[in-house]
Design a protein around this motif. Structure first.
Motif, PDB file in Angstrom:
ATOM      1  N   ARG A   1       0.820  -1.204   0.000  1.00 30.77           N
ATOM      2  CA  ARG A   1       0.000   0.000   0.000  1.00 30.77           C
ATOM      3  C   ARG A   1       0.861   1.265   0.000  1.00 30.77           C
ATOM      4  O   ARG A   1       1.802   1.383   0.776  1.00 30.77           O
ATOM      5  N   LYS A   2       0.507   2.181  -0.843  1.00 32.12           N
ATOM      6  CA  LYS A   2       1.096   3.518  -0.875  1.00 32.12           C
ATOM      7  C   LYS A   2       2.624   3.479  -0.948  1.00 32.12           C
ATOM      8  O   LYS A   2       3.313   4.197  -0.239  1.00 32.12           O
ATOM      9  N   LEU A   3       3.135   2.630  -1.816  1.00 26.91           N
ATOM     10  CA  LEU A   3       4.582   2.548  -2.056  1.00 26.91           C
ATOM     11  C   LEU A   3       4.872   3.405  -3.289  1.00 26.91           C
ATOM     12  O   LEU A   3       5.024   2.897  -4.396  1.00 26.91           O
ATOM     13  N   ASP A   4       4.961   4.709  -3.086  1.00 26.11           N
ATOM     14  CA  ASP A   4       5.031   5.651  -4.194  1.00 26.11           C
ATOM     15  C   ASP A   4       6.280   5.497  -5.051  1.00 26.11           C
ATOM     16  O   ASP A   4       6.288   5.865  -6.225  1.00 26.11           O
ATOM     17  N   ARG A   5       7.357   4.954  -4.471  1.00 27.60           N
ATOM     18  CA  ARG A   5       8.621   4.876  -5.194  1.00 27.60           C
ATOM     19  C   ARG A   5       8.913   3.488  -5.747  1.00 27.60           C
ATOM     20  O   ARG A   5       9.981   3.257  -6.314  1.00 27.60           O
ATOM     21  N   LEU A   6       8.004   2.574  -5.574  1.00 29.11           N
ATOM     22  CA  LEU A   6       8.212   1.227  -6.074  1.00 29.11           C
ATOM     23  C   LEU A   6       8.278   1.237  -7.603  1.00 29.11           C
ATOM     24  O   LEU A   6       7.360   1.709  -8.267  1.00 29.11           O
TER      25      LEU A   6
END
Length: 417
Positions: free
Chosen positions: A170-175
């Motif tokens: 969840r909400k791993l913006d930089r993945l």
């Protein structure tokens, strides 16, 4: 309780301990003091330890807690910068939860020595840029939750987690990448990627994930996996504020039983969807249901239907012709719905009926008494309702909070409540 009083207690048989920040007690418990040894050293029987503290810079040493099974450490925020290496000695630990470590940049590799671990939850680590590479050593892990981290990739070893049933990203913006080894997670049943944009990320491999439930925040995800990996999926929950229609890849979900669409701009549904014989539950939360409402009411196998929309003002009689035989649960959250149709009384198998925040409705139709199998009726948030007819004798639960006018006129004399 003062630290002197705590020191005099017999704590050797204590099995559960929950600590919340109150004055200076937690630092005394975790670090040695000139007059008192670290109290955690005497908790040899401890199985559950939960600590919530803003003021410490490191976790305690865990070497004297050989029987610990649950460890939850939360709300360290800006102070905590290190997790003690001795955490790897907790060979009986099953549940590990870390929440809100705002300045912690690295987790110790010793976490990968927790061979009994079944649940790992790491949430709100905005400076954590990588996970331990040997994460795949956690052979018994069945639930992994990662939320609001700065990681750009998932360790390749994750493919070794053959017992993993639930994975939440969840909400791993930089993945930016997912390892091909993810396709080896043959036990995976729940894959939640809400708030994580996987557009452009491809997962290849011969052995594909056997997912039963997908929870996603973008329809882009449905284009990530090959169609064959979606065939056994039974449940799909989509929360997407931009999509207007579902992608063609969803057609591969031949065994879908539950479909939930929280898509405010949704304008169309696939033509083949009504013909999915296993589809029993449908939920739609859209700004406008008008473009799709007629198609929804053409599904013959639906047993549970939930509709939420601001624009829906009426339900036409023709809408009920196809599904009256099977519907058991019906929920409406439509603030502009002006009246309820008489055909509701034809839903002879209905057991649960909910009207939530339907503020414009002033009365229930007389046909409600024909619902001979109705067990629960909810009128939560329906402030405008003034009149309710005689209710069916089968009713067991009536939920009508904050309906003061209704309470004065409601006749429940025939109910076995």
């Amino acid at each position: 309780m003062k630290i002197e009083s705590l020191s005099s207690c017999n704590l050797e048989n204590l099995v559960s301990l929950q600590l919340q920040e109150e004055g200076d007690m937690i630092p005394y418990l975790i670090k040695p003091h000139p007059r008192h040894k670290t109290l955690l050293q005497v908790f040899n029987a401890l199985k559950v330890l939960m600590i919530s503290c803003h003021s410490i810079r490191e976790t305690p040493a865990f070497s004297n807690m050989p029987h610990l099974e649950t460890l939850e450490f939360s709300y360290a925020r800006a102070s905590l910068v290190e997790v003690h290496e001795s955490i790897g000695q907790l060979t009986k630990l099953k549940y590990l939860i870390f929440h809100q470590f705002l300045n912690l940049e690295k987790l110790p590799d010793a976490i990968c020595q927790l061979t009994s671990l079944q649940t790992l939850r790491i949430k709100q680590f905005p400076r954590l840029e990588s996970l331990p590479e040997r994460l795949g050593n956690l052979k018994l892990l069945n639930m992994l939750e990662l939320e609001e981290l700065a990681i750009t990739s998932i360790p390749f070893s994750i493919g070794q987690l053959t017992k993993l049933r639930e994975m939440y990203l969840r909400k791993l913006d930089r993945l930016r990448s997912m390892p091909d080894s993810v396709s080896c997670l043959n036990s995976l049943q729940v894959f939640n990627v809400e708030g994580t944009d996987l557009k452009g990320i491809k997962i290849d491999g011969v052995d594909l994930m056997d997912i039963e439930r997908l929870e996603i925040s973008s329809c882009n995800y449905l284009t990530v996996l090959p169609a064959s990996s979606l065939k056994k999926a039974r449940s799909l929950c989509v929360t997407d504020g931009t999509t207007k229609e579902l992608p063609e890849s969803i057609e591969a979900m031949e065994n879908i039983e539950h479909l939930s669409l929280r898509c405010k701009n949704l304008r169309a549904l696939p033509d083949w969807l009504p013909y999915r014989k296993n589809l029993k539950t449908f939920e739609a939360d859209c700004e406008s249901l008008t473009p799709i409402i007629n198609k929804i009411f053409s599904w013959r196998n639906i047993e549970s239907l939930s509709l939420c929309s601001a624009d829906l003002e009426e339900l036409h009689a023709a809408m009920a012709e196809s599904f009256v035989e099977n519907l058991k649960s019906f929920t409406l959250r439509c603030k502009n719905l002006r009246a309820l149709p008489e055909w509701i009384g034809s839903l002879k198998n209905l057991e649960l009926l909910k009207f939530e925040a339907c503020e414009c409705i002033t009365e229930l139709p007389l046909c409600i008494c024909n619902l001979s199998r109705l067990e629960e009726l909810s009128l939560n948030g329906c402030k405008g309702i003034r009149l309710v007819p005689l209710l069916p004798s089968s009713l067991l639960i009536l939920d009508a909070p904050n309906c003061s006018d209704l309470e004065k006129t409601l006749n429940i004399s025939n109910l076995n409540l």
